[in-house]
Design a protein around this motif. Structure first.
Motif, PDB file in Angstrom:
ATOM      1  N   TRP A   1       0.800  -1.130   0.229  1.00  0.00           N
ATOM      2  CA  TRP A   1      -0.030  -0.128  -0.112  1.00  0.00           C
ATOM      3  C   TRP A   1       0.861   1.133   0.142  1.00  0.00           C
ATOM      4  O   TRP A   1       0.258   2.222   0.099  1.00  0.00           O
ATOM      5  N   ARG A   2       2.062   1.240  -0.285  1.00  0.00           N
ATOM      6  CA  ARG A   2       3.159   2.425   0.011  1.00  0.00           C
ATOM      7  C   ARG A   2       3.195   3.000  -1.411  1.00  0.00           C
ATOM      8  O   ARG A   2       3.665   4.172  -1.410  1.00  0.00           O
ATOM      9  N   MET A   3       3.019   2.278  -2.402  1.00  0.00           N
ATOM     10  CA  MET A   3       3.527   3.180  -3.988  1.00  0.00           C
ATOM     11  C   MET A   3       2.142   2.860  -4.676  1.00  0.00           C
ATOM     12  O   MET A   3       1.341   1.810  -4.723  1.00  0.00           O
ATOM     13  N   ALA A   4       1.780   4.271  -5.479  1.00  0.00           N
ATOM     14  CA  ALA A   4       0.710   4.244  -6.201  1.00  0.00           C
ATOM     15  C   ALA A   4       1.099   3.844  -7.790  1.00  0.00           C
ATOM     16  O   ALA A   4       1.979   4.628  -7.936  1.00  0.00           O
ATOM     17  N   SER A   5       0.360   3.140  -8.241  1.00  0.00           N
ATOM     18  CA  SER A   5       0.743   3.212  -9.724  1.00  0.00           C
ATOM     19  C   SER A   5      -0.012   4.070 -10.367  1.00  0.00           C
ATOM     20  O   SER A   5      -1.131   4.758  -9.965  1.00  0.00           O
ATOM     21  N   ALA A   6      -0.024   3.928 -11.814  1.00  0.00           N
ATOM     22  CA  ALA A   6      -0.907   4.795 -12.744  1.00  0.00           C
ATOM     23  C   ALA A   6      -1.941   3.858 -13.285  1.00  0.00           C
ATOM     24  O   ALA A   6      -2.581   4.589 -14.392  1.00  0.00           O
ATOM     25  N   ILE A   7      -2.156   2.786 -12.718  1.00  0.00           N
ATOM     26  CA  ILE A   7      -3.266   2.030 -13.325  1.00  0.00           C
ATOM     27  C   ILE A   7      -4.400   2.073 -12.408  1.00  0.00           C
ATOM     28  O   ILE A   7      -4.682   2.055 -11.323  1.00  0.00           O
ATOM     29  N   ALA A   8      -5.649   2.090 -13.314  1.00  0.00           N
ATOM     30  CA  ALA A   8      -6.852   2.071 -12.823  1.00  0.00           C
ATOM     31  C   ALA A   8      -7.595   0.856 -12.539  1.00  0.00           C
ATOM     32  O   ALA A   8      -6.933  -0.232 -13.198  1.00  0.00           O
ATOM     33  N   PRO A   9      -8.204   0.756 -11.411  1.00  0.00           N
ATOM     34  CA  PRO A   9      -8.588  -0.585 -10.711  1.00  0.00           C
ATOM     35  C   PRO A   9      -9.353  -1.562 -12.136  1.00  0.00           C
ATOM     36  O   PRO A   9      -9.076  -2.709 -12.375  1.00  0.00           O
ATOM     37  N   GLU A  10     -10.039  -0.862 -12.875  1.00  0.00           N
ATOM     38  CA  GLU A  10     -10.875  -1.678 -13.982  1.00  0.00           C
ATOM     39  C   GLU A  10      -9.728  -2.120 -14.944  1.00  0.00           C
ATOM     40  O   GLU A  10      -9.930  -3.181 -15.626  1.00  0.00           O
ATOM     41  N   ALA A  11      -8.691  -1.164 -15.302  1.00  0.00           N
ATOM     42  CA  ALA A  11      -7.927  -1.780 -16.255  1.00  0.00           C
ATOM     43  C   ALA A  11      -6.790  -2.881 -15.787  1.00  0.00           C
ATOM     44  O   ALA A  11      -6.481  -4.003 -16.483  1.00  0.00           O
ATOM     45  N   PHE A  12      -6.675  -2.923 -14.445  1.00  0.00           N
ATOM     46  CA  PHE A  12      -5.875  -3.847 -13.882  1.00  0.00           C
ATOM     47  C   PHE A  12      -6.684  -5.233 -14.161  1.00  0.00           C
ATOM     48  O   PHE A  12      -6.090  -6.226 -14.306  1.00  0.00           O
ATOM     49  N   LEU A  13      -8.135  -5.070 -13.685  1.00  0.00           N
ATOM     50  CA  LEU A  13      -8.886  -6.374 -13.924  1.00  0.00           C
ATOM     51  C   LEU A  13      -8.872  -6.673 -15.347  1.00  0.00           C
ATOM     52  O   LEU A  13      -8.837  -8.098 -15.578  1.00  0.00           O
ATOM     53  N   ASP A  14      -8.842  -5.909 -16.162  1.00  0.00           N
ATOM     54  CA  ASP A  14      -8.875  -6.403 -17.634  1.00  0.00           C
ATOM     55  C   ASP A  14      -7.569  -6.868 -18.005  1.00  0.00           C
ATOM     56  O   ASP A  14      -7.734  -7.744 -18.928  1.00  0.00           O
ATOM     57  N   ALA A  15      -6.472  -6.668 -17.600  1.00  0.00           N
ATOM     58  CA  ALA A  15      -5.140  -7.283 -17.828  1.00  0.00           C
ATOM     59  C   ALA A  15      -5.178  -8.581 -17.503  1.00  0.00           C
ATOM     60  O   ALA A  15      -4.328  -9.390 -18.038  1.00  0.00           O
ATOM     61  N   PHE A  16      -6.072  -9.224 -16.414  1.00  0.00           N
ATOM     62  CA  PHE A  16      -6.081 -10.505 -16.172  1.00  0.00           C
ATOM     63  C   PHE A  16      -7.309 -11.192 -16.398  1.00  0.00           C
ATOM     64  O   PHE A  16      -7.600 -12.325 -15.863  1.00  0.00           O
ATOM     65  N   ALA A  17      -8.077 -10.831 -17.412  1.00  0.00           N
ATOM     66  CA  ALA A  17      -9.311 -11.180 -17.661  1.00  0.00           C
ATOM     67  C   ALA A  17      -9.496 -12.585 -18.119  1.00  0.00           C
ATOM     68  O   ALA A  17     -10.187 -13.450 -17.681  1.00  0.00           O
ATOM     69  N   ASP A  18      -8.419 -13.233 -18.693  1.00  0.00           N
ATOM     70  CA  ASP A  18      -8.362 -14.454 -19.350  1.00  0.00           C
ATOM     71  C   ASP A  18      -7.392 -15.391 -18.432  1.00  0.00           C
ATOM     72  O   ASP A  18      -7.298 -16.541 -18.650  1.00  0.00           O
ATOM     73  N   ALA A  19      -6.875 -14.940 -17.328  1.00  0.00           N
ATOM     74  CA  ALA A  19      -6.225 -15.789 -16.428  1.00  0.00           C
ATOM     75  C   ALA A  19      -7.102 -16.488 -15.500  1.00  0.00           C
ATOM     76  O   ALA A  19      -7.919 -16.092 -15.025  1.00  0.00           O
ATOM     77  N   PRO A  20      -6.328 -18.115 -15.342  1.00  0.00           N
ATOM     78  CA  PRO A  20      -7.616 -18.790 -14.798  1.00  0.00           C
ATOM     79  C   PRO A  20      -7.139 -18.412 -13.068  1.00  0.00           C
ATOM     80  O   PRO A  20      -6.629 -19.361 -12.504  1.00  0.00           O
ATOM     81  N   LEU A  21      -7.355 -17.570 -12.472  1.00  0.00           N
ATOM     82  CA  LEU A  21      -7.114 -17.025 -11.188  1.00  0.00           C
ATOM     83  C   LEU A  21      -8.264 -17.778 -10.179  1.00  0.00           C
ATOM     84  O   LEU A  21      -9.337 -17.864 -10.744  1.00  0.00           O
ATOM     85  N   ALA A  22      -7.474 -18.185  -9.358  1.00  0.00           N
ATOM     86  CA  ALA A  22      -8.611 -18.623  -8.012  1.00  0.00           C
ATOM     87  C   ALA A  22      -9.343 -17.667  -7.222  1.00  0.00           C
ATOM     88  O   ALA A  22     -10.316 -18.050  -7.007  1.00  0.00           O
ATOM     89  N   GLY A  23      -9.041 -16.202  -7.535  1.00  0.00           N
ATOM     90  CA  GLY A  23      -9.722 -15.391  -6.707  1.00  0.00           C
ATOM     91  C   GLY A  23      -9.088 -14.064  -7.041  1.00  0.00           C
ATOM     92  O   GLY A  23      -8.057 -13.909  -7.483  1.00  0.00           O
ATOM     93  N   ILE A  24      -9.937 -13.094  -6.561  1.00  0.00           N
ATOM     94  CA  ILE A  24      -9.143 -11.689  -6.483  1.00  0.00           C
ATOM     95  C   ILE A  24      -9.743 -10.897  -5.081  1.00  0.00           C
ATOM     96  O   ILE A  24     -10.766 -10.865  -4.916  1.00  0.00           O
ATOM     97  N   ILE A  25      -8.603 -10.825  -4.378  1.00  0.00           N
ATOM     98  CA  ILE A  25      -9.080  -9.929  -3.288  1.00  0.00           C
ATOM     99  C   ILE A  25      -8.832  -8.443  -3.416  1.00  0.00           C
ATOM    100  O   ILE A  25      -8.117  -7.842  -4.108  1.00  0.00           O
ATOM    101  N   VAL A  26     -10.114  -7.728  -3.086  1.00  0.00           N
ATOM    102  CA  VAL A  26     -10.293  -6.402  -3.278  1.00  0.00           C
ATOM    103  C   VAL A  26     -10.346  -5.770  -2.053  1.00  0.00           C
ATOM    104  O   VAL A  26     -11.020  -6.014  -1.045  1.00  0.00           O
ATOM    105  N   THR A  27      -9.500  -4.716  -1.729  1.00  0.00           N
ATOM    106  CA  THR A  27      -9.377  -3.800  -0.544  1.00  0.00           C
ATOM    107  C   THR A  27      -9.329  -2.495  -1.188  1.00  0.00           C
ATOM    108  O   THR A  27      -8.892  -1.850  -1.931  1.00  0.00           O
ATOM    109  N   ASP A  28     -10.583  -1.650  -0.376  1.00  0.00           N
ATOM    110  CA  ASP A  28     -10.715  -0.262  -0.347  1.00  0.00           C
ATOM    111  C   ASP A  28      -9.924   0.430   0.437  1.00  0.00           C
ATOM    112  O   ASP A  28     -10.434   0.744   1.859  1.00  0.00           O
ATOM    113  N   ILE A  29      -8.552   1.038   0.077  1.00  0.00           N
ATOM    114  CA  ILE A  29      -7.741   1.388   1.285  1.00  0.00           C
ATOM    115  C   ILE A  29      -8.484   2.825   1.734  1.00  0.00           C
ATOM    116  O   ILE A  29      -8.254   3.086   2.942  1.00  0.00           O
TER     117      ILE A  29
END
Length: 247
Positions: free
Chosen positions: A139-167
């Motif tokens: 939580w110490r470094m801010a990226s230039a990535i929007a959350p929606e774009a981040f999700l799109d980048a992994f849309a086709d990956a067979p992930l077990a889950g996505i943990i979402v935290t609203d800091i």
């Protein structure tokens, strides 16, 4: 909905942090091994473990985490400090049920997509959001990535889950958190696990009816004893729908 009772470790102690401040831990005087066993005894099907020393690149908790994996009696989902392929593969070989990747996903999304394909259903994405940006490095470094774009980048990956935290909210504004999480969950293709939103059993009752959210991490509330895990697990179970009787 799956509840993930959670242990957060720093210097071998069970702690909680406020807004990720590693220098200001709240220390819980409990035995981490007994705590992990207690999760299984209460009926949990999974537990989550965050290694704050791992986030800082230190390995003080390695032996303790190995022992937790051995004695927990349920699969352990581990996050904190995974910065390369070797560290992910090593902990899966040690018996970790799942590995949570956040910073590595920001820095090297191609590698995380590869790992998800190589270890299907064992890689979990961590999506930490602050002021509309994806955060990394504990939580110490801010990226230039929007959350929606981040999700799109992994849309086709067979992930077990996505943990979402609203800091931003950090348990202070549940409605705002649920709004953010439900919006992101609607866009995600993997099950979404809410983090930082459970303070009491009523929160669980509300959360399980939020569309597209499949689980929640529960940590601080267990140690504050504002939640009983047995009761929480019961509340998290789906309720049978009433069926009209026909004569």
């Amino acid at each position: 909905m799956i509840l993930y009772p959670t242990i957060e470790l720093q210097n071998g102690r069970v702690v909680s942090l406020h807004r990720g401040r590693l220098e200001e831990p709240m220390i819980w005087h409990v035995d981490p091994l007994d705590t992990a066993r207690g999760f299984a005894s209460a009926g949990a099907s999974w537990m989550h473990l965050t290694d704050f020393d791992g986030i800082e690149g230190r390995g003080e908790n390695v032996e303790l985490i190995e022992e937790i994996i051995r004695v927990a009696g349920i699969p352990v989902q581990i996050g904190g400090g995974f910065r390369n392929r070797d560290s992910v593969e090593r902990w899966i070989e040690k018996g970790a049920g799942r590995i949570v990747l956040g910073t590595l996903a920001v820095r090297d999304p191609d590698l995380v997509r590869e790992l998800a394909k190589y270890f299907p259903d064992q890689i979990v994405l961590a999506l930490d959001v602050w002021q509309g940006q994806v955060m990394s490095d504990g939580w110490r470094m801010a990226s230039a990535i929007a959350p929606e774009a981040f999700l799109d980048a992994f849309a086709d990956a067979p992930l077990a889950g996505i943990i979402v935290t609203d800091i931003d909210s950090d348990m202070e504004d549940l409605d705002a958190q649920l709004g953010l999480m439900s919006g992101l969950a609607a866009k995600a293709r993997a099950p979404v696990i809410a983090s930082g939103v459970v303070r009491n059993v009523d929160d669980i009752a509300r959360l399980k009816y939020v569309p597209h959210i499949s689980g929640a991490l529960v940590g601080r509330a267990l140690f504050r004893k504002t939640i009983d895990l047995v009761e929480a697990l019961e509340v998290a179970q789906p309720q049978p729908e009433s069926v009209a009787e026909f004569k």
